[in-house]
Design a protein around this motif. Structure first.
Motif, PDB file in Angstrom:
ATOM      1  N   ALA A   1       1.045  -1.020  -0.107  1.00  9.25           N
ATOM      2  CA  ALA A   1       0.002  -0.682  -0.238  1.00  9.25           C
ATOM      3  C   ALA A   1       0.145   1.499   0.076  1.00  9.25           C
ATOM      4  CB  ALA A   1      -0.975   0.051   1.123  1.00  9.25           C
ATOM      5  N   PHE A   2       2.319   1.558   1.096  1.00  3.00           N
ATOM      6  CA  PHE A   2       2.683   2.483   0.787  1.00  3.00           C
ATOM      7  C   PHE A   2       3.460   2.488  -0.449  1.00  3.00           C
ATOM      8  CE2 PHE A   2       2.648   2.291   5.495  1.00  3.00           C
ATOM      9  CZ  PHE A   2       2.430   3.638   5.726  1.00  3.00           C
ATOM     10  N   TYR A   3       3.571   1.231  -0.694  1.00  2.00           N
ATOM     11  CA  TYR A   3       4.648   1.473  -2.237  1.00  2.00           C
ATOM     12  C   TYR A   3       3.943   2.057  -3.339  1.00  2.00           C
ATOM     13  CZ  TYR A   3       6.833  -0.443  -6.414  1.00  2.00           C
ATOM     14  OH  TYR A   3       7.561   0.170  -7.664  1.00  2.00           O
ATOM     15  N   ARG A   4       2.302   2.087  -3.853  1.00  2.00           N
ATOM     16  CA  ARG A   4       1.328   2.440  -4.636  1.00  2.00           C
ATOM     17  C   ARG A   4       1.203   3.909  -4.330  1.00  2.00           C
ATOM     18  NH1 ARG A   4       2.303  -0.791  -7.956  1.00  2.00           N
ATOM     19  NH2 ARG A   4       0.542  -3.398  -8.089  1.00  2.00           N
ATOM     20  N   ILE A   5       1.292   4.285  -2.683  1.00  2.00           N
ATOM     21  CA  ILE A   5       0.967   5.345  -2.235  1.00  2.00           C
ATOM     22  C   ILE A   5       2.620   6.615  -3.560  1.00  2.00           C
ATOM     23  CG2 ILE A   5       0.857   7.448  -1.126  1.00  2.00           C
ATOM     24  CD1 ILE A   5      -0.820   5.241   0.772  1.00  2.00           C
ATOM     25  N   GLY A   6       3.300   5.724  -2.736  1.00  2.00           N
ATOM     26  CA  GLY A   6       4.424   6.157  -3.923  1.00  2.00           C
ATOM     27  C   GLY A   6       5.212   6.664  -5.602  1.00  2.00           C
ATOM     28  N   GLU A   7       4.187   4.861  -5.715  1.00  2.00           N
ATOM     29  CA  GLU A   7       4.149   5.184  -6.973  1.00  2.00           C
ATOM     30  C   GLU A   7       2.917   6.485  -7.611  1.00  2.00           C
ATOM     31  OE1 GLU A   7       4.471   1.210  -9.455  1.00  2.00           O
ATOM     32  OE2 GLU A   7       3.101   1.436  -8.529  1.00  2.00           O
ATOM     33  N   ALA A   8       2.171   6.427  -6.904  1.00  3.26           N
ATOM     34  CA  ALA A   8       0.830   7.190  -7.123  1.00  3.26           C
ATOM     35  C   ALA A   8       1.554   9.207  -6.489  1.00  3.26           C
ATOM     36  CB  ALA A   8      -0.343   7.711  -6.233  1.00  3.26           C
ATOM     37  N   PHE A   9       1.970   9.720  -5.816  1.00  2.00           N
ATOM     38  CA  PHE A   9       2.831  10.427  -6.148  1.00  2.00           C
ATOM     39  C   PHE A   9       3.723  11.095  -6.846  1.00  2.00           C
ATOM     40  CE2 PHE A   9       1.719  10.575  -1.185  1.00  2.00           C
ATOM     41  CZ  PHE A   9       0.439  11.927  -1.438  1.00  2.00           C
ATOM     42  N   PHE A  10       5.053   9.682  -6.904  1.00  2.00           N
ATOM     43  CA  PHE A  10       6.269  10.155  -8.060  1.00  2.00           C
ATOM     44  C   PHE A  10       5.237  10.648  -9.530  1.00  2.00           C
ATOM     45  CE2 PHE A  10       9.353   8.751 -11.287  1.00  2.00           C
ATOM     46  CZ  PHE A  10      10.047   9.436 -10.371  1.00  2.00           C
ATOM     47  N   GLU A  11       4.040   9.832  -9.328  1.00  2.00           N
ATOM     48  CA  GLU A  11       3.894  10.213 -11.338  1.00  2.00           C
ATOM     49  C   GLU A  11       3.142  11.875 -11.116  1.00  2.00           C
ATOM     50  OE1 GLU A  11       0.930   7.498 -12.002  1.00  2.00           O
ATOM     51  OE2 GLU A  11       2.769   5.670 -11.875  1.00  2.00           O
ATOM     52  N   GLN A  12       2.233  12.267  -9.505  1.00  2.00           N
ATOM     53  CA  GLN A  12       2.508  13.561  -9.582  1.00  2.00           C
ATOM     54  C   GLN A  12       3.376  14.546 -10.020  1.00  2.00           C
ATOM     55  OE1 GLN A  12      -0.815  12.723  -6.095  1.00  2.00           O
ATOM     56  NE2 GLN A  12      -1.908  13.197  -7.584  1.00  2.00           N
ATOM     57  N   ARG A  13       4.798  14.086  -9.524  1.00  2.00           N
ATOM     58  CA  ARG A  13       5.563  14.901  -8.608  1.00  2.00           C
ATOM     59  C   ARG A  13       5.683  15.010  -7.854  1.00  2.00           C
ATOM     60  NH1 ARG A  13       7.255  17.518 -14.622  1.00  2.00           N
ATOM     61  NH2 ARG A  13       6.263  16.684 -16.485  1.00  2.00           N
ATOM     62  N   SER A  14       5.147  14.685  -6.911  1.00  2.00           N
ATOM     63  CA  SER A  14       4.886  15.543  -5.792  1.00  2.00           C
ATOM     64  C   SER A  14       6.801  14.270  -4.689  1.00  2.00           C
ATOM     65  CB  SER A  14       3.791  15.145  -4.588  1.00  2.00           C
ATOM     66  OG  SER A  14       3.774  15.619  -3.595  1.00  2.00           O
ATOM     67  N   TYR A  15       7.252  14.629  -5.153  1.00  2.00           N
ATOM     68  CA  TYR A  15       8.579  14.057  -4.604  1.00  2.00           C
ATOM     69  C   TYR A  15       8.739  13.894  -2.984  1.00  2.00           C
ATOM     70  CZ  TYR A  15       9.269  14.568  -9.898  1.00  2.00           C
ATOM     71  OH  TYR A  15       9.229  14.602 -11.128  1.00  2.00           O
TER      72      TYR A  15
END
Length: 389
Positions: free
Chosen positions: A295-309
């Motif tokens: 779940a944390f990993y998927r949130i990380g992917e979503a934020f990365f795609e939004q450029r919320s690094y």
């Protein structure tokens, strides 16, 4: 669509191929030669005879090439897919859903396949596979209905199966088992007695109970009927633990599967271009399991795609501090952290993450080659994309 089957021919999308063909997809599409082309569902209300049967054929293929634990995991994955939209329709009425929509696939393909697996548990392997063979012999090059299949199943089983087809084809809802038990010392060893509880009033199914002991484990099947059913298991060795339905033979909800279902819903929303809603589903999974690395990993992917690094990096770190399930989480967290640092021009930190990815020796989805690539050449943001794992 990843695949399409027509009489005598199969079409597969190029994205269905990696280093080798997708065996599960091939098995399902080839199965349509029997469950769509050879035997045609009589009406739209009988689509289970096509979709569920092809899906279960793919599961049977997986069972033939997997370990027992591997097949149980396949069943869990199928259960998660089935429960994503199980409340949207019964199998009988799923023809009203948009064809090949997430809801259609969840109910007719995934739940439909699982219903056949449960029918196998009721009939036993010998009678179940005899049923499939006679179904083909009796209805090849003809139309068939669910009623036709039910009548043949009852003939071979020798008992009425109305309760089964009513529960799993005509209705929706799945049980969530709870149980309590007590262990007694008896003359010849030990006895475990207890009660299985679930919240479906008309529920009826054979349920397996596994008692782990100091010696040989004991597996017993009991007929669970209604909200509460009693059981008793005798053992020679001292009991250590008790499990209900250890081999995932019943489509049911549990905390583990509920977490996976929230993650699955998040994945669907992310593919539909709704990252904020997706993150909400992943957070629901974390509320149930605060150490869910996936779940944390998927949130990380979503934020990365939004450029919320910054948020992406925090989420990938949380994933590394979680349960690290599945195993590939570790290597890909390090790769993604390296990508975050490369984008932010922190090359030394990026190289450290890529090296940690190499140190895992995990090459899931070409992880080792990817880490080596970014060691040689810094990652550069190229827009959003979807990686299917």
């Amino acid at each position: 669509l990843l695949g399409y089957s027509a009489p005598g021919i199969e079409f597969l999308a190029d994205r269905a191929f990696e280093s080798s063909p997708n065996g599960n997809l091939l098995a399902r599409e080839i199965a349509y030669q029997w469950w769509q082309a050879l035997i045609v569902p009589k009406s739209p209300r009988d689509l289970w005879l096509k979709e569920g049967f092809a899906g279960y054929a793919a599961l049977l293929y997986e069972e033939s090439i997997s370990s027992e634990a591997g097949f149980v995991q396949e069943l869990k994955d199928t259960a998660v897919a089935a429960l994503l939209h199980e409340d949207k329709s019964t199998i009988r009425n799923a023809y009203q859903l948009e064809e090949y929509s997430p809801e259609y696939n969840s109910i007719l393909k995934s739940k439909g396949a699982y219903v056949l697996h449960m029918l196998r548990g009721v009939l036993g392997d010998e009678k179940f596979f005899k049923l499939l063979k006679e179904y083909v012999y009796n209805f090849a090059y003809k139309e068939a209905s669910i009623e036709d299949f039910k009548a043949l199943a009852e003939k071979i089983y020798g008992q009425d199966l109305t309760y089964f087809f009513s529960q799993w084809i005509e209705q929706n809802g799945v049980p969530q088992f709870q149980y309590e038990f007590t262990t007694y010392r008896v003359k010849d060893g030990f006895k475990v007695t207890g009660t299985i509880k679930q919240d479906l009033d008309t529920f009826r199914m054979p349920v397996e109970i596994l008692v782990e002991t100091d010696g040989k484990p004991e597996l017993k099947k009991v007929e669970a009927v209604g909200p509460e059913s009693n059981f008793s298991v005798s053992t020679f060795g001292k009991p250590r633990s008790t499990k209900i339905d250890p081999n995932q033979k019943i489509l049911r909800i549990s905390d583990e599967i509920r977490v996976a279902t929230f993650i699955g819903k998040g994945d669907e929303l992310k593919k539909l271009g709704e990252p904020t809603e997706a993150i909400g589903q992943y957070q629901k999974a974390i509320e149930l399991n605060k150490r869910s690395s996936l779940a944390f990993y998927r949130i990380g992917e979503a934020f990365f795609e939004q450029r919320s690094y910054q948020s992406a990096a925090n989420s990938f770190r949380e994933a590394l501090n979680g349960d690290l399930e599945p195993k590939w989480i570790e290597v890909w967290c390090h790769i993604n952290l390296g990508k975050v640092y490369d984008v932010l021009s922190q090359r030394e930190r990026a190289l450290k993450e890529y090296q940690q990815a190499l140190d895992t020796n995990d090459n899931t989805q070409g992880a080792q080659e990817t880490a080596q690539k970014y060691i040689q050449q810094p990652y550069r943001y190229e827009g959003t994309h979807v990686v299917v794992r």
